[in-house]
Design an enzyme around this catalytic site. Structure first.
Site, PDB file in Angstrom:
ATOM      1  N   HIS A  75       0.832  -1.199   0.000  1.00 43.99           N
ATOM      2  CA  HIS A  75       0.000   0.000   0.000  1.00 43.99           C
ATOM      3  C   HIS A  75       0.876   1.263   0.000  1.00 43.99           C
ATOM      4  O   HIS A  75       0.725   2.134  -0.862  1.00 43.99           O
ATOM      5  CB  HIS A  75      -0.903  -0.037   1.247  1.00 43.99           C
ATOM      6  CG  HIS A  75      -1.813   1.136   1.385  1.00 43.99           C
ATOM      7  ND1 HIS A  75      -3.138   1.093   0.993  1.00 43.99           N
ATOM      8  CD2 HIS A  75      -1.605   2.383   1.871  1.00 43.99           C
ATOM      9  CE1 HIS A  75      -3.698   2.271   1.231  1.00 43.99           C
ATOM     10  NE2 HIS A  75      -2.788   3.071   1.770  1.00 43.99           N
ATOM     11  N   GLU A  76       1.788   1.323   0.938  1.00 43.90           N
ATOM     12  CA  GLU A  76       2.645   2.509   1.033  1.00 43.90           C
ATOM     13  C   GLU A  76       3.550   2.627  -0.193  1.00 43.90           C
ATOM     14  O   GLU A  76       3.865   3.733  -0.633  1.00 43.90           O
ATOM     15  CB  GLU A  76       3.480   2.485   2.323  1.00 43.90           C
ATOM     16  CG  GLU A  76       2.671   2.418   3.633  1.00 43.90           C
ATOM     17  CD  GLU A  76       1.610   3.508   3.799  1.00 43.90           C
ATOM     18  OE1 GLU A  76       1.786   4.595   3.227  1.00 43.90           O
ATOM     19  OE2 GLU A  76       0.591   3.242   4.474  1.00 43.90           O
ATOM     20  N   HIS A 133       1.845   4.581  -2.796  1.00 40.87           N
ATOM     21  CA  HIS A 133       1.961   6.021  -2.501  1.00 40.87           C
ATOM     22  C   HIS A 133       3.362   6.528  -2.861  1.00 40.87           C
ATOM     23  O   HIS A 133       3.527   7.603  -3.423  1.00 40.87           O
ATOM     24  CB  HIS A 133       1.734   6.276  -1.003  1.00 40.87           C
ATOM     25  CG  HIS A 133       0.297   6.227  -0.571  1.00 40.87           C
ATOM     26  ND1 HIS A 133      -0.688   6.936  -1.197  1.00 40.87           N
ATOM     27  CD2 HIS A 133      -0.317   5.563   0.457  1.00 40.87           C
ATOM     28  CE1 HIS A 133      -1.853   6.728  -0.581  1.00 40.87           C
ATOM     29  NE2 HIS A 133      -1.655   5.890   0.429  1.00 40.87           N
ATOM     30  N   GLU A 163      -4.586   7.759  -3.175  1.00 37.82           N
ATOM     31  CA  GLU A 163      -5.052   6.495  -2.592  1.00 37.82           C
ATOM     32  C   GLU A 163      -5.306   5.453  -3.680  1.00 37.82           C
ATOM     33  O   GLU A 163      -5.174   4.255  -3.443  1.00 37.82           O
ATOM     34  CB  GLU A 163      -6.322   6.748  -1.776  1.00 37.82           C
ATOM     35  CG  GLU A 163      -6.767   5.583  -0.912  1.00 37.82           C
ATOM     36  CD  GLU A 163      -5.848   5.305   0.281  1.00 37.82           C
ATOM     37  OE1 GLU A 163      -4.896   6.090   0.531  1.00 37.82           O
ATOM     38  OE2 GLU A 163      -6.068   4.272   0.950  1.00 37.82           O
TER      39      GLU A 163
END
Lengths: 499, 499
Positions: B267-268, B271, B297
C-alpha cells in the site's frame, strides 16, 4: 518608539524572536542529523537546498535591523535581571558578529557545505582526495571570504579561530602549543621506550550487531537517559542537540576492534550530558548554550579519558564487556584492559589516538589551516604537507588519504579553526578532573562500582547549567582556581604514563 | 510597480517564493517523520514548538499580501506557458484558501496536533480513550473554527471535505456512498455465505527481525529505489516525501501475522511511487504535487489490492515468502495464499479489512465526522457511536477502543474529512486497473513473473508525472474514458469474490 515600552515587554519580544530563530536552527540540525544518519543517497540536492533555506532564514531573522535596534535598546536596560542582561550582552555580541555576513553569503556557504560533505563521503569511500578537492577548494575560498567579512588583526585565521573559541588567535595558540609540545614530546619519547608491550584484547573480531547491543547497554548503565536522546550510526561520530530534551549521539563500528566504538561513545556521551544539562528555561538564548567549544570538549575528553581510561573504570567495564563477549574476554584482566586502552603509540587516526600523541594530531591540522588561510598553502598540496607533518611529528608514514587528510569530517563542514579547541578541551578536562578528585567527588572506588551520578551532578552544577555565563578561562578559574594551565596536563600525563 | 516587470522576471520571483515555502514545508515534514519514527519520548514539547514555527512561517510567507499581489499580477499574463499558467491558477486557488486562516490559528493548530498526536499514542498504548479525549476535544473545537474560517455552504463538514478532495461535499458523498453501499452489502452477504473456509498460512508466528528483512527484500524486488527513499518502523504506517528524491514509507510489524505488514508495505509502496514519480522540475509548485488524495489512494490501493491480492501476484510472492520463512510456508500453495489474503470477513481494523468491508469502515468514520462537525455528536460520545455503527454495519462487537475508535492516527493529526478519500481512491484504483488490463499493460503472466515495470511506467506517464494538471475526475476520465463510477468496483468485486 521602542523607548516608551517597558523592559519586560521589550524582553518578551526579544524572547519571541530568539525562540523563532532557535526553532529554525534546531530544525536545520534535525535535517543535518538525518543527512548523516538516514538520508537516501540520491536525496542530497534537495536536502542541501532545504537546509540552506533554514540557515538563511535564521540568519535573516537574527541579523534584521529591527532586531539589532531591539538589542541596542535592551542593552541599556538596567532593570533587567542579571540573566536577562547577560543574554542581551551576548546577543549583542553575536548580532554584531553575524551582521558582518550577508544572507546570500550564508546561503552560499550552507549549499557549499552540503556539496562538500557529500564529496568528502564519496572521497573517503573511494580513498581519493581528488574527489574532495574541487569542493574543498570552493569551501576554503568561501572561508577566506568569511574571514575578510568578519575582519581580523594580524592573520586571517584569527577571524575563524575567534569564531570557535572567543578570544583565541594565532599568537596565543602558538604560545599554548609551544609550551605544551616540548615537554609532551620529551614525555612521549620516554614513554615509548619504557612502556611495556601489551596485547590488546579489544583488537579482535567483534560482531557489528553485538557491538551495537553492547554500546546501548553501556550507555544505559552509565545513566544516559534515552528518553532525552538516542544513539545512531553515522560515517563520523558526533553529538547534536535539538533541545536539552533531544540530544543525539552517533557512533561508528569497527568489527576488528571493540575499543574504537566504546571510547568514542564515552566521548560523545560527555558532550551529550552537557547538552542535556543546559537549562531548558533558557532554550534558544545564549544562556541556554554551552560556554564554548573547548569547554564542550573538556566534557567529552573527561569521560573518554580521565574517567574512561582510568584503572577503576576498566575494573567496572570489564565484566560488562565480558557479559556481551564472553569468548573474546576469556582470561582478560582489568589491568590488561587498562594497559591496552592506554597504550601510547604514534598512529594515523586522530580519534583513535592516545592522550599523548593526540595533541600532535591537532597541531598538524592547526598548522595546515593556518597556512591555507594565510595563502601559504594550496588546497591540492594538503595531502603532501599532511604526510610530511605526520612523518616529522609522529614518525609515521601515511599510506593513503583515507587514513590521512580525509579522515575528519570537519573541513567538509567548513569548520576551519575548530581543531585547536580539541587540545584546549583536553587540557581543561584534566584540570576539571583534578578538581573533581580534590573535592573527592570522583573517587576510584565509586567509579569501580559504576557510580557516576556524583560526577555528573557536579559537572551539571559547575559547568552544564551555567550555559554561557562565563567564558572558558573564567569558568575554569571559577571552578579550579586558575585558568588554562598546560602544566597540569603534563603532570597528569607524567603520573599516568610513567607511574 | 509590478506591472512594469516582464512575465519571466515575475514568474522567477514566484518560483523563488514557492521554493522557500516548499523548503520550510518539507523541513517540517522531516521533523514530523522523525517524530513518528525516532523522536525520544520526552522530546515532544520542544519538537512541537519547532514544528509549529515552521508551519507558521510557511503559512506566513504563502499568505503574505505581496505574494498575493504577485499571483494576482501573474494571473493575467498570457505570455506564460501552459504549465506556468496552471501553476499560477492553482497557486491563486491555494492562496485564496490559505489567507482565510490567520497565522496565529495555524500555529495553534500545529501545536494542538502535536499534543493530540502524543495523547493518541499514549491512549492507544494504554487502551484508554479518556487519555485522548481532552486533546481531541480541543482539536475538534479548532476544526470547527477552521470550517468557519474557510467558509462553507449547507454543512460545516463541507469546508473540510473540500480541503482534502476539491469539490467534494456531504451531498455528493452521501450519494456516492448511497449508490455503493447497497449493492456492496448485497454482495457481502452473498460472499459470506458462499465463500469457502480458509486456513490462513500467514496467521502464525513470524519473527520481527525476519519480517523486517523480508519486507525490505520485497521492496527491493518490486523495484523500490532505496536511493530515493527508505522504510522505517512507526506506530502507524505512512508515506511522506521531502522531494521526489526522498520518499519515505513506514510499516508496523505484527509477529502473529505476516500479512498485515506485507500488504501495508505494498500500500505505502503505491503512494511512494506516486511521490517519486512527481516531476522534480516542478519541486515546490502545484504541478509538483499529487493530483488529489483520492488519486493518491488509488495508487496505494491498486498495488495493495488490484495487483497485490491477485492470483498472479500470489504466485510470484509465495516462493519469496518461502525463501524467508521455509518452515511456516511448508506445503502452502499459491491458491491457498490467494484465498487467505482475500478472505472476506467483517473485522475491527480498517487497515486490515478486506476489499469489500473496507468501505463500511470508511463510511462509519465519515458518519461520525459529519455528526461531530454538525455539532450532533460530542467527542466523548465517539466510542459509543463507533461501537454501535460497527455492530449495525458489520455485525461485530468492538471489545475495546484500541481496536475501535483509537485505531487510526488521522483524528490525532486533525485530519477530519480525510477518510472519504480512501473509498474514492479504492474506486478509482479499480477503474485504473481495468484500464491497465484493457490496454494489456498489466498482464497476469508478467505479474506472476514479478515484472512490474510496465505498470509502474504506465502509471508514471498517465498519473504521476502529471502532478495537479487535472482534478481527480478529469484525470480519471482522460485515462479511463469516464469519471468516478462505483459500478465498475461492484463488477470487479463481484467477479473476484463470486467467480
Amino acid at each position: 518608539m521602542l523607548i516608551q515600552k517597558n523592559s519586560t515587554d521589550l524582553y518578551n519580544s526579544y524572547l519571541q524572536q530568539m525562540h523563532r530563530i532557535a526553532d529554525l536552527r534546531y530544525a536545520n540540525a534535525v535535517l543535518q542529523w538525518d543527512q548523516e544518519t538516514y538520508l537516501p543517497k540520491k536525496a542530497t540536492d534537495f536536502r542541501g537546498q532545504q537546509s540552506a533555506t533554514l540557515s538563511e532564514l535564521a540568519h535573516e531573522f537574527f541579523t534584521a535591523s529591527t532586531f539589532g535596534s531591539l538589542l541596542e535598546e535592551l542593552s541599556g536596560r538596567t532593570d533587567l535581571d542579571a540573566n536577562q542582561q547577560r543574554n542581551i550582552a551576548l546577543g549583542k555580541y553575536d548580532f554584531d558578529k553575524s551582521v558582518k555576513l550577508p544572507a546570500a553569503f550564508v546561503r552560499k556557504m550552507s549549499e557549499q557545505v552540503t556539496k562538500s560533505y557529500h564529496a568528502w563521503v564519496a572521497a573517503r569511500n573511494q580513498n581519493s582526495f581528488a574527489i574532495f578537492l574541487p569542493e574543498l577548494e570552493q569551501l576554503t575560498g568561501l572561508k577566506k571570504q568569511e574571514a575578510d567579512l568578519l575582519g581580523y588583526e594580524s592573520h586571517p585565521y584569527n577571524a575563524l579561530l575567534n569564531d570557535y573559541e572567543k578570544g583565541s588567535n594565532v599568537a596565543w595558540l602558538d604560545g599554548v602549543f609551544g609550551k605544551l609540545l616540548q615537554p609532551l614530546k620529551a614525555l612521549l619519547d620516554e614513554v615509548l621506550v619504557k612502556q611495556a608491550k601489551v596485547t590488546d584484547p579489544l583488537n579482535q573480531f567483534f560482531d557489528k550487531d553485538q557491538q551495537w547491543a553492547f554500546c546501548n547497554d553501556l550507555l544505559q548503565r552509565m545513566g544516559f537517559d534515552f528518553g532525552l536522546g538516542r544513539q545512531d550510526l553515522s560515517e563520523h561520530p558526533f553529538t547534536t542537540s535539538f533541545s536539552p530534551q533531544d540530544v543525539r549521539i552517533t557512533t561508528r563500528i569497527n568489527e576488528q576492534n571493540l575499543g574504537f566504538m566504546t571510547w568514542s561513545t564515552l566521548h560523545e556521551l560527555g558532550h551529550a550530558w552537557y547538552e542535556q544539562g543546559l537549562p531548558t528555561t533558557q532554550y534558544g538564548l545564549p544562556l541556554g548554550e554551552a560556554c564554548s567549544l573547548s569547554i564542550h570538549e573538556s566534557q567529552s575528553r573527561l569521560w573518554e579519558n580521565c574517567i574512561g581510561r582510568s584503572h577503576s573504570f576498566c575494573e567496572w567495564l570489564l565484566p560488562i564487556i565480558a557479559e556481551h563477549f564472553p569468548k573474546q574476554m576469556e582470561g582478560v584482566t582489568a589491568e590488561q584492559l587498562y594497559h591496552s586502552v592506554n597504550e601510547v603509540k604514534p598512529s594515523l587516526i586522530r580519534t583513535e589516538a592516545d592522550e599523548l600523541t593526540y595533541h600532535f594530531h591537532v597541531m598538524i591540522r592547526y598548522e595546515i589551516e593556518k597556512k591555507i588561510m594565510a595563502g601559504d598553502l594550496q588546497v591540492k598540496e594538503i595531502p603532501i604537507l599532511w604526510n610530511e607533518l605526520y612523518s616529522k611529528y609522529l614518525g609515521i608514514n601515511v599510506p593513503d588519504d583515507k587514513q590521512g587528510c580525509l579522515q575528519d569530517i570537519h573541513w567538509s563542514h567548513g569548520s576551519f579553526g575548530y581543531f585547536p579547541t580539541y587540545s584546549l578541551g583536553s587540557l581543561y578536562a584534566v584540570q576539571l578532573f583534578y578538581q573533581l578528585q580534590k573535592e573527592k567527588i570522583s573517587k576510584d572506588e565509586s567509579i569501580a562500582q559504576g557510580t557516576f551520578t556524583p560526577v555528573i551532578n557536579w559537572l551539571g552544577k559547575n559547568v552544564h547549567t551555567k550555559g554561557r555565563q562565563q567564558e572558558s578561562d573564567a569558568l575554569c578559574s571559577e571552578i579550579c582556581g586558575e585558568g588554562l594551565n598546560s602544566e597540569i596536563f603534563i603532570r597528569y600525563a607524567r603520573s599516568k604514563f610513567l607511574p
